[in-house]
Design a protein around this motif. Structure first.
Motif, PDB file in Angstrom:
ATOM      1  N   MET A  57       0.840  -1.188   0.000  1.00 18.46           N
ATOM      2  CA  MET A  57       0.000   0.000   0.000  1.00 18.46           C
ATOM      3  C   MET A  57       0.884   1.250   0.000  1.00 18.46           C
ATOM      4  O   MET A  57       1.883   1.320   0.719  1.00 18.46           O
ATOM      5  N   PRO A  58       0.545   2.234  -0.851  1.00 20.85           N
ATOM      6  CA  PRO A  58       1.379   3.443  -0.889  1.00 20.85           C
ATOM      7  C   PRO A  58       1.291   4.221   0.418  1.00 20.85           C
ATOM      8  O   PRO A  58       0.220   4.380   0.996  1.00 20.85           O
ATOM      9  N   THR A  59       2.420   4.691   0.845  1.00 20.46           N
ATOM     10  CA  THR A  59       2.463   5.475   2.071  1.00 20.46           C
ATOM     11  C   THR A  59       2.118   6.929   1.771  1.00 20.46           C
ATOM     12  O   THR A  59       2.012   7.345   0.616  1.00 20.46           O
ATOM     13  N   ALA A  63       2.703   9.096  -1.753  1.00 14.34           N
ATOM     14  CA  ALA A  63       1.598   9.792  -2.420  1.00 14.34           C
ATOM     15  C   ALA A  63       1.894  11.283  -2.571  1.00 14.34           C
ATOM     16  O   ALA A  63       1.604  11.890  -3.613  1.00 14.34           O
ATOM     17  N   ALA A  64       2.479  11.887  -1.546  1.00 14.02           N
ATOM     18  CA  ALA A  64       2.828  13.308  -1.635  1.00 14.02           C
ATOM     19  C   ALA A  64       3.908  13.549  -2.681  1.00 14.02           C
ATOM     20  O   ALA A  64       3.864  14.540  -3.421  1.00 14.02           O
ATOM     21  N   LYS A  65       4.863  12.638  -2.780  1.00 19.33           N
ATOM     22  CA  LYS A  65       5.932  12.779  -3.777  1.00 19.33           C
ATOM     23  C   LYS A  65       5.370  12.663  -5.182  1.00 19.33           C
ATOM     24  O   LYS A  65       5.756  13.415  -6.090  1.00 19.33           O
ATOM     25  N   ARG A  66       4.442  11.719  -5.396  1.00 22.97           N
ATOM     26  CA  ARG A  66       3.834  11.570  -6.710  1.00 22.97           C
ATOM     27  C   ARG A  66       3.011  12.796  -7.082  1.00 22.97           C
ATOM     28  O   ARG A  66       3.031  13.258  -8.225  1.00 22.97           O
ATOM     29  N   LEU A  67       2.274  13.338  -6.124  1.00 19.65           N
ATOM     30  CA  LEU A  67       1.474  14.529  -6.395  1.00 19.65           C
ATOM     31  C   LEU A  67       2.358  15.717  -6.737  1.00 19.65           C
ATOM     32  O   LEU A  67       2.047  16.511  -7.639  1.00 19.65           O
ATOM     33  N   ALA A  68       3.481  15.865  -6.043  1.00 18.86           N
ATOM     34  CA  ALA A  68       4.398  16.964  -6.336  1.00 18.86           C
ATOM     35  C   ALA A  68       5.001  16.831  -7.732  1.00 18.86           C
ATOM     36  O   ALA A  68       5.161  17.829  -8.448  1.00 18.86           O
ATOM     37  N   ALA A  69       5.317  15.596  -8.148  1.00 16.88           N
ATOM     38  CA  ALA A  69       5.860  15.394  -9.497  1.00 16.88           C
ATOM     39  C   ALA A  69       4.829  15.731 -10.558  1.00 16.88           C
ATOM     40  O   ALA A  69       5.151  16.335 -11.592  1.00 16.88           O
ATOM     41  N   GLN A  70       3.553  15.363 -10.331  1.00 20.73           N
ATOM     42  CA  GLN A  70       2.494  15.699 -11.280  1.00 20.73           C
ATOM     43  C   GLN A  70       2.302  17.207 -11.384  1.00 20.73           C
ATOM     44  O   GLN A  70       2.122  17.749 -12.482  1.00 20.73           O
ATOM     45  N   GLU A  71       2.348  17.899 -10.254  1.00 20.51           N
ATOM     46  CA  GLU A  71       2.202  19.361 -10.281  1.00 20.51           C
ATOM     47  C   GLU A  71       3.380  20.023 -10.990  1.00 20.51           C
ATOM     48  O   GLU A  71       3.203  21.004 -11.720  1.00 20.51           O
ATOM     49  N   ALA A  72       4.590  19.474 -10.801  1.00 19.26           N
ATOM     50  CA  ALA A  72       5.755  20.041 -11.485  1.00 19.26           C
ATOM     51  C   ALA A  72       5.668  19.850 -12.993  1.00 19.26           C
ATOM     52  O   ALA A  72       5.998  20.757 -13.770  1.00 19.26           O
ATOM     53  N   ASN A  73       5.181  18.684 -13.426  1.00 15.57           N
ATOM     54  CA  ASN A  73       5.026  18.450 -14.864  1.00 15.57           C
ATOM     55  C   ASN A  73       3.969  19.364 -15.459  1.00 15.57           C
ATOM     56  O   ASN A  73       4.139  19.903 -16.560  1.00 15.57           O
TER      57      ASN A  73
END
Length: 215
Positions: A57-59, A63-73
């Motif tokens: 299960m994602p921690t 999840a916060a790291k993935r969201l930050a990468a999506q916002e940066a893209n």
């Protein structure tokens, strides 16, 4: 006087023949599976951590790291593109097609095209190749507005014309990034990966077989 047949014994003695098949007289036959099946059925399911079908299960940090990468893209895509222009007012790009490689410089001008130090109508004499070179300018609405100077090596005339077209299309979006949509929708920014298929041993060419002779 008729002889009397012996009576068939009843009870457990009569079943001795059936029990003898199981390996002994009077032996009880156990049900299939025994207690191990019952224990397995009552045991709760526990997934194997080494299985490829179970994922952790994602921690919250992941999840916060993935969201930050999506916002940066998303921010990088929304940011305005900066034109890439050198000190001489030119934009450079490299184009490729088959075995040909073209280095292209463009700058605003009257539409003059120089290929390997020669005029384009002299170098690419066939009308089809000249039309091929002019397609990106027509799609972008910039026909006759840029001067082009390019050097091309490798391949034949058809491959070189495709390499020059690829290079000047990429150079156009380096000079005017807003033209990317029009050029990309026309397929001018995609490198054509088609090449001559290699010859195979036992065959005349890549697919062509020799004439079959029965005798």
């Amino acid at each position: 006087m008729a002889t009397q047949l012996p009576k068939k014994p009843s009870g457990s003695a009569g079943n001795s023949t059936n029990n003898s098949r199981g390996g002994g007289e009077g032996r009880e036959r156990r049900p299939q599976g025994g207690n191990r099946d019952r224990e397995r059925d009552n045991k709760p399911f526990q997934p194997n951590p080494a299985s490829r079908f179970t994922r952790p299960m994602p921690t919250a940090a992941a999840a916060a790291k993935r969201l930050a990468a999506q916002e940066a893209n998303a921010a990088a895509e929304a940011a305005p593109k900066v034109p890439q222009i050198d000190a001489l007012g030119r934009s450079y790009a490299t184009g490729r097609r088959k075995d040909a490689t073209a280095r292209v410089w463009i700058k605003p001008g009257s539409g003059k095209i120089i290929v390997n130090g020669r005029d384009v109508k002299t170098y690419f004499a066939r009308p089809v190749l000249l039309m091929l070179l002019n397609q990106p300018f027509v799609a972008a609405g910039r026909d006759g507005q840029y001067d082009i100077n390019c050097t091309v090596t490798g391949g034949g005339l058809s491959g070189q014309a495709g390499a020059v077209r690829h290079g000047l299309s990429r150079a156009l979006i380096n000079y005017e990034p807003d033209l990317r949509g029009a050029l990309k929708s026309g397929g001018f920014l995609t490198r054509d990966s088609r090449k001559v298929e290699r010859k195979k041993y036992g065959k005349a060419k890549a697919r062509r077989s020799f004439q079959f002779s029965k005798r």
